[in-house]
Structures are given as C-alpha cells and as structure tokens.
Scaffold this active site. Structure first.
Site, PDB file in Angstrom:
ATOM      1  CD  GLU A   1     -70.796 -61.133 -69.345  1.00 22.25           C
ATOM      2  OE1 GLU A   1     -70.112 -60.893 -70.359  1.00 22.25           O
ATOM      3  OE2 GLU A   1     -70.477 -60.745 -68.196  1.00 22.25           O
TER       4      GLU A   1
ATOM      5  CG  LEU B   1     -57.051 -33.365 -51.743  1.00 21.99           C
ATOM      6  CD1 LEU B   1     -55.730 -33.599 -52.457  1.00 21.99           C
ATOM      7  CD2 LEU B   1     -57.912 -32.384 -52.509  1.00 21.99           C
TER       8      LEU B   1
ATOM      9  CB  CYS C   1     -63.909 -61.532 -70.298  1.00 20.18           C
ATOM     10  SG  CYS C   1     -64.601 -62.599 -69.019  1.00 20.18           S
TER      11      CYS C   1
ATOM     12  CD1 TRP D   1     -65.705 -23.203 -46.574  1.00 18.65           C
ATOM     13  CD2 TRP D   1     -65.643 -24.488 -48.401  1.00 18.65           C
ATOM     14  NE1 TRP D   1     -65.125 -24.390 -46.230  1.00 18.65           N
ATOM     15  CE2 TRP D   1     -65.069 -25.208 -47.320  1.00 18.65           C
ATOM     16  CE3 TRP D   1     -65.706 -25.094 -49.655  1.00 18.65           C
ATOM     17  CZ2 TRP D   1     -64.574 -26.502 -47.462  1.00 18.65           C
ATOM     18  CZ3 TRP D   1     -65.217 -26.375 -49.794  1.00 18.65           C
ATOM     19  CH2 TRP D   1     -64.662 -27.065 -48.715  1.00 18.65           C
TER      20      TRP D   1
ATOM     21  CG  HIS E   1     -66.867 -60.710 -65.146  1.00 16.23           C
ATOM     22  ND1 HIS E   1     -66.031 -60.818 -66.237  1.00 16.23           N
ATOM     23  CD2 HIS E   1     -66.064 -60.344 -64.107  1.00 16.23           C
ATOM     24  CE1 HIS E   1     -64.791 -60.539 -65.880  1.00 16.23           C
ATOM     25  NE2 HIS E   1     -64.785 -60.255 -64.598  1.00 16.23           N
TER      26      HIS E   1
ATOM     27  NE  ARG F   1     -63.948 -32.961 -45.305  1.00 13.84           N
ATOM     28  CZ  ARG F   1     -63.238 -32.625 -46.373  1.00 13.84           C
ATOM     29  NH1 ARG F   1     -62.602 -33.559 -47.058  1.00 13.84           N
ATOM     30  NH2 ARG F   1     -63.171 -31.359 -46.744  1.00 13.84           N
TER      31      ARG F   1
ATOM     32  CD  GLU G   1     -61.623 -31.565 -56.179  1.00 14.98           C
ATOM     33  OE1 GLU G   1     -61.415 -30.770 -55.244  1.00 14.98           O
ATOM     34  OE2 GLU G   1     -62.437 -32.501 -56.109  1.00 14.98           O
TER      35      GLU G   1
ATOM     36  CB  THR H   1     -54.532 -26.388 -54.520  1.00 14.02           C
ATOM     37  OG1 THR H   1     -54.807 -25.695 -55.733  1.00 14.02           O
ATOM     38  CG2 THR H   1     -55.830 -26.913 -53.935  1.00 14.02           C
TER      39      THR H   1
END
Length: 348
Positions: free
Chosen positions: A53, A212, A78, A178, A51, A215, A290, A204
């Site tokens: 710290e 999705l 924590c 596009w 973490h 890349r 999206e 879609t």
C-alpha cells in the site's frame, strides 16, 4: 463486482514479484484506481521494506486524486507496528475512502483488526473479492498461521520404470544418479529459491553429498534441514560447510555452532509431526522435501503434505529404489520439459 476482480487480479500479479523474497511477511500487491484508471500500484518487495500500500501510494503523481480513489489490496492492510508503520493509518491519513480487500489476514496481530479500524474511521470496505485466489497466492503464509506448520512440498525425480535411485555399493558412487535433464534441474533450483527450507534424509546425503543450494538460479539459498538420527553424516560433507543455516534433526544432543543447529526428537513417535513442530519453531513457512524415499513416504503416510512435484526422466534403471507411493492426490498441472515430464499434484 467484475471491475473489482479486474483490479484484484492486477494486485495478485504484482504480489507475485515478491515470491521467495518477503519471508516472513506475505506477498501483497496494491493498486489505486481513479475514474477507472490506475494511478498507482506497488507490491511488498522485502521484509522490513515498505508494504504494498505504501509503494502504491508513493507511486501516485497527483496525490489530490487519492480522496476520490479506490485502493485495492490483495491482503487486509496491517493495523499494527512491526518493522514498518500500519498501512491502515496511511490509508486513513490519505483519506482514501474506498478500500477493496482480497482476503482477511490470518496473522493474529491483524486478523480483521485492519478492516475494523478502517470501517470505524468511515471508510467503505469491500471484503472477499477473489478470496480463494488471494489465499492461494499466500498458501505458505496461510498454512503457517492457521495450521501451525510449514507448507510442505514433496519433490522427487523418477525413471520411466519408476525408480528414484540405484542401489549404491561402492564409496565411489557417492554422487547423484541424474535422472532428469539440465532444464529440470534448473527449475528445481528456482523452486528452492522460492521456499524457505529444504529437507532430506540421512541416506540421501550419504549417497549424493548434496549442497542443497540454488547454484543454478539467482535467489536465496533455503535453510537446510537434515534428518540424521545417529549423526552418521561425516563433517567433511557439504551440509556441514556452514555456508547457510542448517538444522540437523537427531536423537543425539550436540552443541550448536555457527549456522549449525541440532534439534532432538523422539524417533519412535510421529516423526513427521515433530519435524513440523521444529520448522514452525524456526519460523519456516515452507519446506521442500527432496528425499529419500523413506523420508518422503513418512510424510505421505502421515498425510502431512500439500503439493508434490514429480519429475519423470526417459531413462530406465531396471532395478533399484522404487519411487514413493503418493495417495490422496489430484493432478493440477502437467508439463513437458524437453525429454522430461513434470506432474504437479495437490492433496485432496
């Protein structure tokens, strides 16, 4: 207090290095200061690794200074054993008597226990410095633990005349129309790398056959979430390629396969809420929605969204599918990306 804000701001800067890499943990930064000089700093880089710290303490060259130093941390240390030991125990063991904390951890395993433990051991603890900024830093983590749902980001691109797509008539049109430029698309892939999941509806996928993924940007691919009531999407489409965990939300039961998970809901009742319940079940702290218009509007109408990123291109369609209607909003940022405009909204 101003000096505390200075070092908490540095903690926030450091924590942002972990964006998209620390799930399911929050982003945390830590700074150690001695006589107004930073002698150590660190941030949480990846779940399962040390973490903030711990990294800050380990970066201090002269550890004899720790007893006279102040440790700043953007989120409450924590107090429980997870994949790593409690950070409270480290602070206590190193005898760092002054602790300044940005905000309290909402996670039930911590939630004030770290602060209590430090105070019981005689440490001087200051709480709530840049509290709102520290909560904003971990808006995904806080939303997930306090509202029991993911942080929801809406995203779409629209033409200068307000359309998000044309009306598709031929199979040969199964590809994206596009609207934005390559710079905007790269920014979207960067966004995907920072969030845990991406959600789209049936039309879609049928219209665009999208991958999705990220890349065009180096980073983790988000979990794909596909809303497909009747399982109409052919298995030849990219969402079935098993390259990344993909959750299909449907009303038809089907056995899971490698990286393919099928979850059923009642499509006649509160779809958005049921989807949020499934994403929460899968420990997904954030999701980008999206498209398409119907899916986006479903979440808007249910008032289940947190931010919206709307890209506007300079082309016109004259007709087609109109952009969703976003209400209950306020603009928080606007920027130009060459020929495109990006407007970012937050829900009021």
């Amino acid at each position: 207090m101003k000096i505390h804000e200075k070092y908490l701001n540095r903690c926030i800067e450091l924590a942002k290095n972990g964006l998209g890499k620390t799930y399911p943990n929050p982003m945390v930064g830590s700074v150690i200061v001695h006589n107004n000089i930073i002698i150590g700093e660190g941030w949480h880089q990846k779940a399962g690794e040390p973490h903030a710290e711990v990294n800050a303490v380990n970066s201090v060259k002269d550890t004899s200074l720790l007893k006279e130093a102040t440790i700043y941390v953007s989120l409450e240390p924590c107090s429980h054993y997870g994949k790593t030991p409690p950070c409270c125990d480290l602070i206590i063991a190193k005898e760092i008597k002054n602790v300044v904390i940005g905000t309290v951890d909402p996670f039930v395993e911590v939630a004030g226990r770290g602060i209590k433990k430090l105070m019981e051991k005689g440490h001087h603890v200051t709480i709530g410095v840049l509290d709102e900024a520290c909560k904003e830093l971990n808006k995904r983590f806080f939303t997930f633990h306090t509202q029991k749902r993911p942080f929801i980001i809406l995203k779409w691109a629209q033409t200068a005349d307000g359309f998000i797509d044309t009306i598709r008539k031929e199979e040969s049109e199964i590809q994206p129309n596009w609207i934005t430029n390559s710079f905007s698309r790269q920014l979207v892939h960067k966004m995907r790398s920072e969030e845990q999941a991406i959600l789209v509806g049936t039309n879609t996928v049928l219209n665009d056959n999208p991958k999705l993924n990220t890349r065009d940007w180096k980073g983790n691919n988000p979990v794909r979430v596909i809303l497909d009531r009747s399982l109409r999407i052919p298995e030849s489409y990219s969402v079935y390629d098993q390259s990344v965990k993909t959750i299909f939300i449907t009303e038809k039961s089907r056995d899971n396969a490698h990286n393919l998970i099928f979850e059923t809901i009642d499509f006649s009742n509160t779809i958005a809420n049921q989807i949020c319940d499934i994403l929460y079940k899968h420990q997904l702290q954030s999701v980008i929605i999206e498209g398409g218009k119907q899916t986006l509007q479903t979440f808007i109408d249910a008032n289940l969204w947190d931010e919206a990123y709307i890209f506007e291109g300079n082309i016109v369609f004259n007709s087609g599918i109109e952009a969703p209607i976003l209400n209950n909003k306020k603009i928080v940022a606007k920027q130009t990306i060459t020929t495109n405009t990006l407007t970012i909204y937050k829900k009021q």
